[in-house]
Design a protein around this motif. Structure first.
Motif, PDB file in Angstrom:
ATOM      1  N   CYS A  81       0.835  -1.206   0.000  1.00  0.00           N
ATOM      2  CA  CYS A  81       0.000   0.000   0.000  1.00  0.00           C
ATOM      3  C   CYS A  81       0.871   1.258   0.000  1.00  0.00           C
ATOM      4  O   CYS A  81       0.627   2.203  -0.758  1.00  0.00           O
ATOM      5  N   ALA A  82       1.888   1.257   0.848  1.00  0.00           N
ATOM      6  CA  ALA A  82       2.746   2.433   0.978  1.00  0.00           C
ATOM      7  C   ALA A  82       3.512   2.710  -0.305  1.00  0.00           C
ATOM      8  O   ALA A  82       3.620   3.857  -0.746  1.00  0.00           O
ATOM      9  N   ARG A  83       4.058   1.686  -0.912  1.00  0.00           N
ATOM     10  CA  ARG A  83       4.853   1.875  -2.131  1.00  0.00           C
ATOM     11  C   ARG A  83       4.039   2.539  -3.231  1.00  0.00           C
ATOM     12  O   ARG A  83       4.543   3.369  -3.986  1.00  0.00           O
ATOM     13  N   PHE A  84       2.766   2.148  -3.333  1.00  0.00           N
ATOM     14  CA  PHE A  84       1.924   2.728  -4.375  1.00  0.00           C
ATOM     15  C   PHE A  84       1.199   3.986  -3.903  1.00  0.00           C
ATOM     16  O   PHE A  84       0.471   4.611  -4.682  1.00  0.00           O
ATOM     17  N   GLY A  85       1.374   4.350  -2.637  1.00  0.00           N
ATOM     18  CA  GLY A  85       0.727   5.544  -2.112  1.00  0.00           C
ATOM     19  C   GLY A  85      -0.770   5.410  -1.995  1.00  0.00           C
ATOM     20  O   GLY A  85      -1.505   6.392  -2.140  1.00  0.00           O
ATOM     21  N   LEU A  86      -1.255   4.189  -1.701  1.00  0.00           N
ATOM     22  CA  LEU A  86      -2.687   3.935  -1.593  1.00  0.00           C
ATOM     23  C   LEU A  86      -3.053   3.658  -0.142  1.00  0.00           C
ATOM     24  O   LEU A  86      -2.415   2.852   0.527  1.00  0.00           O
ATOM     25  N   GLY A  90     -10.102   0.355   2.127  1.00  0.00           N
ATOM     26  CA  GLY A  90     -11.177  -0.374   1.492  1.00  0.00           C
ATOM     27  C   GLY A  90     -11.705   0.303   0.248  1.00  0.00           C
ATOM     28  O   GLY A  90     -12.552  -0.263  -0.450  1.00  0.00           O
ATOM     29  N   ARG A  91     -11.220   1.507  -0.036  1.00  0.00           N
ATOM     30  CA  ARG A  91     -11.636   2.219  -1.248  1.00  0.00           C
ATOM     31  C   ARG A  91     -10.484   2.281  -2.253  1.00  0.00           C
ATOM     32  O   ARG A  91     -10.641   1.857  -3.393  1.00  0.00           O
ATOM     33  N   PHE A 104      -2.797  -7.905   0.170  1.00  0.00           N
ATOM     34  CA  PHE A 104      -2.930  -6.607  -0.477  1.00  0.00           C
ATOM     35  C   PHE A 104      -3.874  -6.725  -1.662  1.00  0.00           C
ATOM     36  O   PHE A 104      -3.691  -7.568  -2.533  1.00  0.00           O
ATOM     37  N   GLN A 105      -4.938  -5.883  -1.681  1.00  0.00           N
ATOM     38  CA  GLN A 105      -5.931  -5.927  -2.742  1.00  0.00           C
ATOM     39  C   GLN A 105      -6.197  -4.507  -3.237  1.00  0.00           C
ATOM     40  O   GLN A 105      -6.921  -3.743  -2.599  1.00  0.00           O
ATOM     41  N   PRO A 106      -5.611  -4.084  -4.361  1.00  0.00           N
ATOM     42  CA  PRO A 106      -5.937  -2.754  -4.892  1.00  0.00           C
ATOM     43  C   PRO A 106      -7.377  -2.707  -5.364  1.00  0.00           C
ATOM     44  O   PRO A 106      -7.894  -3.683  -5.910  1.00  0.00           O
ATOM     45  N   MET A 107      -8.040  -1.574  -5.146  1.00  0.00           N
ATOM     46  CA  MET A 107      -9.427  -1.385  -5.547  1.00  0.00           C
ATOM     47  C   MET A 107      -9.478  -0.419  -6.738  1.00  0.00           C
ATOM     48  O   MET A 107      -8.474   0.216  -7.083  1.00  0.00           O
ATOM     49  N   TYR A 108     -10.660  -0.273  -7.324  1.00  0.00           N
ATOM     50  CA  TYR A 108     -10.734   0.538  -8.532  1.00  0.00           C
ATOM     51  C   TYR A 108     -10.389   2.005  -8.269  1.00  0.00           C
ATOM     52  O   TYR A 108      -9.795   2.688  -9.116  1.00  0.00           O
ATOM     53  N   ALA A 243       1.300  -6.486  -9.620  1.00  0.00           N
ATOM     54  CA  ALA A 243       1.134  -6.925  -8.236  1.00  0.00           C
ATOM     55  C   ALA A 243      -0.244  -7.531  -8.021  1.00  0.00           C
ATOM     56  O   ALA A 243      -0.394  -8.549  -7.330  1.00  0.00           O
ATOM     57  N   ASP A 244      -1.258  -6.927  -8.612  1.00  0.00           N
ATOM     58  CA  ASP A 244      -2.627  -7.425  -8.524  1.00  0.00           C
ATOM     59  C   ASP A 244      -2.724  -8.801  -9.184  1.00  0.00           C
ATOM     60  O   ASP A 244      -3.346  -9.733  -8.643  1.00  0.00           O
TER      61      ASP A 244
END
Length: 296
Positions: A81-86, A90-91, A104-108, A243-244
């Motif tokens: 999360c930190a590396r991608f700045g997200l 949950g959003r 780790f689960q990136p969201m839209y 990553a996803d």
């Protein structure tokens, strides 16, 4: 098994009915101390524009839901999360417990956030078309006359009917991009063809993949991912896609996120025994390590 990703986060953090509250509080306090002792590790990986205090506040808020997860997997997921700045809210991104593994689960909205970071992108829009909404799509018409959507603001979402389409577009230096439209059968076709996690969950009967637990979130993400084909993007977005895909390829168990390998197994809170932690070097998105460019 909870029905949605958010429900799963809540369920995983729920205390056992026969467990004394004081024990839960003690464990929670140890976990918070563990996270705080590693705060610099996460904040150093954040892009410069992300508020470090707020990121750690969000991370602390989700920690109780990860009480059964290994510290190593929590570290890996939060560092991703930190590396991608997200934010793991949950959003933009979620950290989902699968047994004792934090994933780790990136969201839209996270993908949209990374699209915004390209200097040529003015704005990115995503929305749903419901059955009773007024809409029209004529791909041969000139932009912006090719697409029209007017939601029924006089009705509740439920009264507007079920969702029939997801769509996304961007404004790039004052011009609107192609509109990406994805209906439910198309989303299901993407799921059936590409998601190994979905196939594994179907085969083992657990039905616990993100496509099972939160279909709409995955539908939305699939639409936004198609948008990246027609807008300029930074290299970090391509890394997020990989990553996803790695996590999905592992079948709902996260693979090693590129650049986030933990040097050795971590011990639990308060079990370091005075030993010095050895942390890997983390790359920082936006720090000059990559140049802006379009991804395919």
């Amino acid at each position: 098994m909870s029905d949605t990703l958010k429900d799963r986060v809540k369920a995983a953090g729920a205390p056992a009915e026969d467990a004394p509250a004081v024990v839960d509080l003690a464990l929670n306090d140890q976990s918070m101390q563990w996270l705080q002792s590693r705060a610099t590790y996460f904040t150093d990986a954040l892009p410069r524009h992300v508020d470090r205090v707020h990121f750690m506040s969000v991370a602390r808020a989700i920690l109780p839901s990860l009480s059964k997860c290994s510290n190593q997997s929590i570290t890996s997921a939060l560092l991703a999360c930190a590396r991608f700045g997200l934010e793991p809210d949950g959003r933009q991104a979620a950290v989902i417990p699968y047994g004792d593994t934090a994933t780790f689960q990136p969201m839209y909205e996270g993908y949209i956030e990374l699209m915004y970071r390209h200097p040529r992108v003015d704005s990115v829009h995503f929305n749903w078309v419901r059955e009773k909404d007024a809409w029209d799509y004529e791909p041969t018409a000139p932009s912006p006359k090719d697409f029209f959507h007017k939601p029924r603001v006089d009705l509740t979402e439920e009264d507007r009917g079920p969702v029939i389409l997801a769509y996304a577009f961007a404004w790039i230096e004052g011009r609107r991009s192609q509109v990406i439209i994805l209906n439910r059968p198309q989303a299901e076709a993407i799921r059936d063809k590409y998601s190994k996690a979905y196939k594994k969950a179907e085969n083992n009967g657990r039905k616990d993949s993100p496509w099972h637990t939160d279909f709409d979130a995955m539908w939305a993400k699939s639409g936004v991912l198609r948008l990246r084909k027609v807008v300029p993007t930074l290299h970090e977005l391509a890394e997020l896609v990989r990553a996803d895909e790695d996590a999905d390829d592992a079948g709902a168990v996260p693979a090693v996120i590129r650049g986030t390998v933990v040097a050795r197994d971590e011990q639990g809170p308060g079990e370091d025994g005075g030993a010095e932690q050895t942390w890997p070097t983390a790359t920082q998105p936006g720090s000059g390590g990559h140049e802006a460019g379009d991804t395919e």
